[in-house]
Design a protein around this motif. Structure first.
Motif, PDB file in Angstrom:
ATOM      1  N   ASP A  64       2.826   7.477 -17.301  1.00 21.00           N
ATOM      2  CA  ASP A  64       4.212   7.582 -17.769  1.00 21.00           C
ATOM      3  C   ASP A  64       5.125   6.757 -16.869  1.00 21.00           C
ATOM      4  O   ASP A  64       5.533   7.201 -15.795  1.00 21.00           O
ATOM      5  N   THR A  65       5.446   5.544 -17.312  1.00 15.42           N
ATOM      6  CA  THR A  65       6.310   4.674 -16.512  1.00 15.42           C
ATOM      7  C   THR A  65       7.781   4.905 -16.782  1.00 15.42           C
ATOM      8  O   THR A  65       8.629   4.352 -16.080  1.00 15.42           O
ATOM      9  N   THR A  66       8.114   5.711 -17.790  1.00 13.70           N
ATOM     10  CA  THR A  66       9.528   5.957 -18.079  1.00 13.70           C
ATOM     11  C   THR A  66      10.173   6.870 -17.053  1.00 13.70           C
ATOM     12  O   THR A  66      11.397   7.036 -17.047  1.00 13.70           O
ATOM     13  N   ARG A  67       9.378   7.454 -16.169  1.00  8.83           N
ATOM     14  CA  ARG A  67       9.939   8.337 -15.139  1.00  8.83           C
ATOM     15  C   ARG A  67      10.830   7.574 -14.166  1.00  8.83           C
ATOM     16  O   ARG A  67      11.575   8.187 -13.392  1.00  8.83           O
ATOM     17  N   PHE A  68      10.765   6.250 -14.177  1.00  6.35           N
ATOM     18  CA  PHE A  68      11.586   5.470 -13.256  1.00  6.35           C
ATOM     19  C   PHE A  68      12.866   4.971 -13.922  1.00  6.35           C
ATOM     20  O   PHE A  68      13.570   4.131 -13.367  1.00  6.35           O
ATOM     21  N   ALA A  69      13.176   5.474 -15.117  1.00  2.00           N
ATOM     22  CA  ALA A  69      14.430   5.144 -15.786  1.00  2.00           C
ATOM     23  C   ALA A  69      15.563   6.004 -15.223  1.00  2.00           C
ATOM     24  O   ALA A  69      15.358   7.166 -14.846  1.00  2.00           O
ATOM     25  N   ALA A 121       0.849  -0.968  -9.224  1.00  6.75           N
ATOM     26  CA  ALA A 121       1.555   0.129  -9.894  1.00  6.75           C
ATOM     27  C   ALA A 121       2.945  -0.308 -10.339  1.00  6.75           C
ATOM     28  O   ALA A 121       3.403   0.039 -11.445  1.00  6.75           O
ATOM     29  N   GLU A 122       3.638  -1.077  -9.496  1.00 11.98           N
ATOM     30  CA  GLU A 122       4.956  -1.566  -9.909  1.00 11.98           C
ATOM     31  C   GLU A 122       4.826  -2.606 -11.009  1.00 11.98           C
ATOM     32  O   GLU A 122       5.668  -2.692 -11.909  1.00 11.98           O
ATOM     33  N   TRP A 123       3.754  -3.412 -10.977  1.00 14.77           N
ATOM     34  CA  TRP A 123       3.498  -4.362 -12.072  1.00 14.77           C
ATOM     35  C   TRP A 123       3.370  -3.617 -13.395  1.00 14.77           C
ATOM     36  O   TRP A 123       3.903  -4.056 -14.430  1.00 14.77           O
ATOM     37  N   ALA A 124       2.647  -2.506 -13.376  1.00 19.17           N
ATOM     38  CA  ALA A 124       2.468  -1.738 -14.615  1.00 19.17           C
ATOM     39  C   ALA A 124       3.804  -1.236 -15.134  1.00 19.17           C
ATOM     40  O   ALA A 124       4.089  -1.312 -16.346  1.00 19.17           O
ATOM     41  N   TRP A 125       4.627  -0.696 -14.220  1.00 15.03           N
ATOM     42  CA  TRP A 125       5.961  -0.245 -14.645  1.00 15.03           C
ATOM     43  C   TRP A 125       6.778  -1.398 -15.193  1.00 15.03           C
ATOM     44  O   TRP A 125       7.418  -1.287 -16.259  1.00 15.03           O
ATOM     45  N   LEU A 126       6.792  -2.544 -14.497  1.00 11.27           N
ATOM     46  CA  LEU A 126       7.621  -3.670 -14.898  1.00 11.27           C
ATOM     47  C   LEU A 126       7.200  -4.200 -16.266  1.00 11.27           C
ATOM     48  O   LEU A 126       8.057  -4.485 -17.125  1.00 11.27           O
ATOM     49  N   GLY A 127       5.881  -4.326 -16.484  1.00  6.86           N
ATOM     50  CA  GLY A 127       5.419  -4.797 -17.777  1.00  6.86           C
ATOM     51  C   GLY A 127       5.870  -3.886 -18.906  1.00  6.86           C
ATOM     52  O   GLY A 127       6.336  -4.346 -19.959  1.00  6.86           O
ATOM     53  N   ALA A 136       0.834  -1.205   0.000  1.00  5.46           N
ATOM     54  CA  ALA A 136       0.000   0.000   0.000  1.00  5.46           C
ATOM     55  C   ALA A 136       0.866   1.252   0.000  1.00  5.46           C
ATOM     56  O   ALA A 136       0.576   2.234  -0.707  1.00  5.46           O
ATOM     57  N   TRP A 137       1.945   1.237   0.785  1.00  6.58           N
ATOM     58  CA  TRP A 137       2.847   2.389   0.799  1.00  6.58           C
ATOM     59  C   TRP A 137       3.473   2.615  -0.571  1.00  6.58           C
ATOM     60  O   TRP A 137       3.478   3.729  -1.097  1.00  6.58           O
ATOM     61  N   ARG A 138       4.022   1.531  -1.151  1.00  6.77           N
ATOM     62  CA  ARG A 138       4.720   1.675  -2.419  1.00  6.77           C
ATOM     63  C   ARG A 138       3.781   2.151  -3.517  1.00  6.77           C
ATOM     64  O   ARG A 138       4.118   3.025  -4.327  1.00  6.77           O
ATOM     65  N   GLU A 139       2.583   1.584  -3.550  1.00  3.70           N
ATOM     66  CA  GLU A 139       1.634   1.984  -4.588  1.00  3.70           C
ATOM     67  C   GLU A 139       1.262   3.461  -4.447  1.00  3.70           C
ATOM     68  O   GLU A 139       1.177   4.192  -5.447  1.00  3.70           O
TER      69      GLU A 139
END
Length: 779
Positions: free
Chosen positions: A388-393, A566-572, A374-377
């Motif tokens: 925009d998942t590229t923000r974690f690059a 949310a991390e699943w979405a980034w990872l995919g 819950a915290w991470r999400e």
């Protein structure tokens, strides 16, 4: 007799806190039922600990029972419950069916004991005995029926049922009270009708009441002093974590004190008294025969000794009949020992068994594991912009194309010799021009991830590194709600946004105010300036780095080996961006470790592994387990071979389980690990003192059964040479179409002779004197 009649009436009275024991045990039962909820990390460990503790309470309640047969049943049942709890606590998930059968056998045995007891009694006790027997035998039958479908829920239900049964027996069984102590002592001596003995007992009882308040005052003073010592050593920073940690440490000191009193002092005192009771009766007969005439010096000495014996008897009986008396007397006996342990344990190295300052980590683990996702999400959604998942690059100079290297090091942050010993080798490798960055794969700071520990356990050991340092958190980093990690490794605006989002996710029921957030970020910035270690490039607790032919994905698996939507979405999305490249994943937890498939019994972790394999991730590396290990799954069904590395030897105490308990059957045909069993044994053998020898023999020769060698790793954490810490250099050689992985130890690159390895690996890669390395071709 008058005293006997008073004892009988007192035994039937209820003490003010008579329901405290059963209420606590019922609470344990409810917690056992809830343990498997929300995919807890190790639910069987919790269930086993609850049952073992319930068994100990069953013994403590049982020794107060007025009926001798009931006392024996309670103590026997408590011992059985404790052993059952320890069995569940130490059993891996794969052995659940066997545990269910043993639990069924235990229920059946106790049910038969109740049957025999019921046949020998009558009236209400007979009815209660038959009722208890029916409950135990019914539970045994149910477990036998469910044995083929046995899972964690079945074990949790059986344990809860047993705890409820223990609570029911506590409610319906009469017990003695503290007021009965003196009378029962005289009854045992056969002196209840002798005025001289009654008078002597009255004087001893009065003195004990006067001394009790004094003993409580100095015991409390001891505990306050311990709190001050722990507060100073833990450097309380004003946060909830900072204030709670020394308090939990004092609770740990109390537990150690009680264990010492119950396991050492009480058995010795009872043994001494019972073995010399015959002598006391002889002295009483002589004293009573001469007391009326005075008796001179010998009678005076006998009176002194008999007063001492009465005092010992009253103290033991009061402790037996009253939990309050037992608690205070045990603390008086055990707190000085706990204070000695607290004062000397820092000299032993990190110890999860006796250092109560580290016990708080278990509390934070339970708190954080339920909230991590819950915290991470909340953090990710606050930091992200739409989808925009590229923000974690992240990027590092010289990594967009061509050849480059980077270092991966895991579980670094103990801040002691086992971390510092790697420093020169780490600097030698990182300062080379082709090495572009460093990635920390787990547990940046021990024990609780707090900012107060970062200077000694991160900034100082990494001083001299001028390349970017990225990181993913380990379970310990989450214990302070990831605040120290966020302030250190995230861009300041992202760290501020993430911490605020975490506080909002907890409905602002937190000590994390805006003022605290600013203070944390400012402190990280100050340390970054002073130590000149480049950090603060990330937008979240995970990241990706993409070059033209290579992709690195660093995945935060939290505490329970799970990631949020949310991390699943980034990872995919990151995996899609990596298509056609050689992809390497760094995770917070290993997929294989200690010759076990860590995805077994964890569907979410297994799902993550399938996702990575389905996207042809060829190299998977993780920390968490404190050593170096390698596993390889061969290519099949058109899928290339997958290489798995455990890379958690960056500074934490060494995990012993891999080397000491390597099985004959392994999960993959190719494997290797460092250090070897012989190297490890040759270090620990000469350094183990005599008082640890039994534990070491048990661990070395029998893998600490029924526990495991891994459980006892910290007991043999000797921060002296030789050291077996390690890290890995990853060389991306696009010009040669390959990636090379090179393990380093404290004296440079490891050679194959330093590792244990499978016959298939020995036949295909290098001789004993060759440097160890793995080569993974690019497509």
């Amino acid at each position: 007799m008058r005293i006997k009649m008073l004892e009988t009436r007192a035994g039937r009275r209820r003490q003010p806190f008579a329901l405290a024991f059963p209420v606590v045990v019922i609470g344990f039962g409810l917690l056992a039922l809830a343990a498997p909820l929300k995919d807890a990390e190790q639910p069987l460990h919790r269930v086993g600990a609850l049952l073992a503790t319930g068994g100990a309470l069953q013994i403590l309640h049982g020794v107060r029972r007025a009926d001798v047969a009931a006392l024996r049943r309670a103590v026997g049942g408590g011992v059985l419950s404790t052993l059952m709890g320890l069995l569940v606590l130490s059993t891996p998930s794969s052995s659940i069916p066997a545990v269910v059968l043993l639990l069924a056998a235990a229920f059946a045995v106790e049910g038969l004991v109740y049957v025999l007891g019921a046949r020998r009694t009558d009236g209400r006790l007979r009815q209660l005995g038959w009722f208890a027997a029916a409950g135990d035998l019914g539970a045994a039958a149910a477990l036998l029926i469910l044995r083929n479908a046995a899972d964690t829920w079945v074990v949790a239900g059986a344990v809860a049922l047993r705890l409820f049964g223990i609570a029911w027996a506590m409610i319906v069984t009469p017990v003695h009270t503290a007021e009965d102590a003196g009378g029962t002592v005289l009854d045992d001596l056969g002196l209840a009708d002798r005025p001289e003995a009654v008078e002597l007992l009255a004087g001893v009882t009065f003195e004990e009441r006067v001394r009790a308040s004094s003993d409580r005052r100095w015991t409390l003073a001891f505990l306050v002093t311990l709190f001050a010592i722990h507060s100073a050593r833990l450097e309380t920073d004003g946060s909830l974590l900072g204030y709670a940690a020394p308090a939990i440490s004092v609770v740990g000191d109390i537990v150690l004190a009680l264990l010492f009193a119950f396991v050492v002092v009480a058995p010795l005192a009872v043994s001494l008294r019972t073995s010399t009771l015959w002598l006391e009766r002889v002295v009483w007969r002589w004293y009573l025969s001469v007391a009326p005439a005075g008796g001179g010096v010998r009678a005076w000495l006998a009176r002194k000794w008999l007063r001492y014996r009465l005092r010992m008897g009253v103290q033991l009986r009061e402790a037996r009949f009253s939990m309050t008396a037992a608690l205070w007397r045990s603390l008086a006996a055990g707190v000085p020992v706990a204070a000695i342990v607290a004062a000397t344990v820092p000299m032993w190295g990190m110890s999860w068994f006796f250092d109560t300052e580290n016990w708080a980590s278990g509390i934070w683990n339970s708190w954080a594991e339920a909230r991590t996702d819950a915290w991470r999400e909340a953090m990710i959604r606050a930091v992200s912009t739409g989808t925009d998942t590229t923000r974690f690059a992240v990027t590092a100079p010289g990594t967009t194309s061509g050849d480059f290297s980077f270092v991966v090091i895991g579980d670094t942050g103990e801040g002691d010799a086992s971390q510092q010993i790697l420093r020169d080798q780490l600097m030698n490798v990182v300062e080379r021009e082709e090495v572009r960055f460093v990635a920390i794969s787990s547990d940046v700071v021990y024990p609780n991830g707090a900012m107060i520990d970062y200077e000694a356990s991160f900034w100082l050991p990494f001083k001299g590194i001028t390349k970017p340092v990225f990181a993913i958190p380990g379970n310990h980093d989450w214990y302070d709600a990831l605040e120290g990690f966020l302030a250190t490794f995230l861009q300041p605006d992202a760290a501020r946004t993430a911490m605020r989002a975490r506080a909002h996710a907890d409905l602002r029921l937190s000590s994390t105010t805006d003022r605290r957030i600013d203070r944390l970020i400012d402190e990280a910035a100050r340390l970054r300036r002073e130590y000149r270690v480049p950090t603060a490039f990330q937008r979240g607790p995970f990241f990706e780095l993409q070059s033209d032919r290579f992709a690195l994905l660093a995945i935060d698996t939290g505490i329970v080996k799970r990631i949020d939507p949310a991390e699943w979405a980034w990872l995919g999305a990151a995996l899609e961006r990596a298509r056609g490249k050689l992809t390497m994943a760094i995770l917070g937890h290993p997929l294989y470790a200690k010759a076990f498939d860590m995805t077994q019994g964890n569907p979410e972790f297994a799902r993550l592994k399938r996702l990575l394999l389905d996207h042809d991730v060829r190299i998977m590396m993780a920390g968490d387990t404190h050593d170096f290990e390698y596993y390889a799954e061969p290519s099949r069904e058109g899928r290339p071979a997958a290489h798995y590395f455990v890379n958690g030897g960056g500074g934490a105490y060494l995990s012993l389980g891999t080397a000491l308990d390597w099985p004959e059957r392994t999960p993959t045909p190719e494997w290797a690990f460092y250090p070897t069993r012989d190297a490890l044994v040759n270090k620990i053998d000469p350094r183990t003192p005599w008082w640890k020898r039994p534990a070491w023999w048990w661990t070395k020769n029998h893998q600490a059964w029924p526990f495991s060698a891994e459980h006892l790793s910290a007991l043999f954490d000797y921060n002296v040479a030789p050291f077996f810490q390690s890290f890995i250099e990853v060389r991306v050689e696009a010009s040669s179409g390959r990636v090379r992985l090179l393990p380093y130890g404290v004296n440079g690159r490891l050679r194959w002779r330093d590792l244990s390895r499978s016959p298939t690996l020995s036949a295909t890669i290098g001789g004993p004197d060759d440097f160890a390395e793995w080569i993974v071709p690019m497509r």
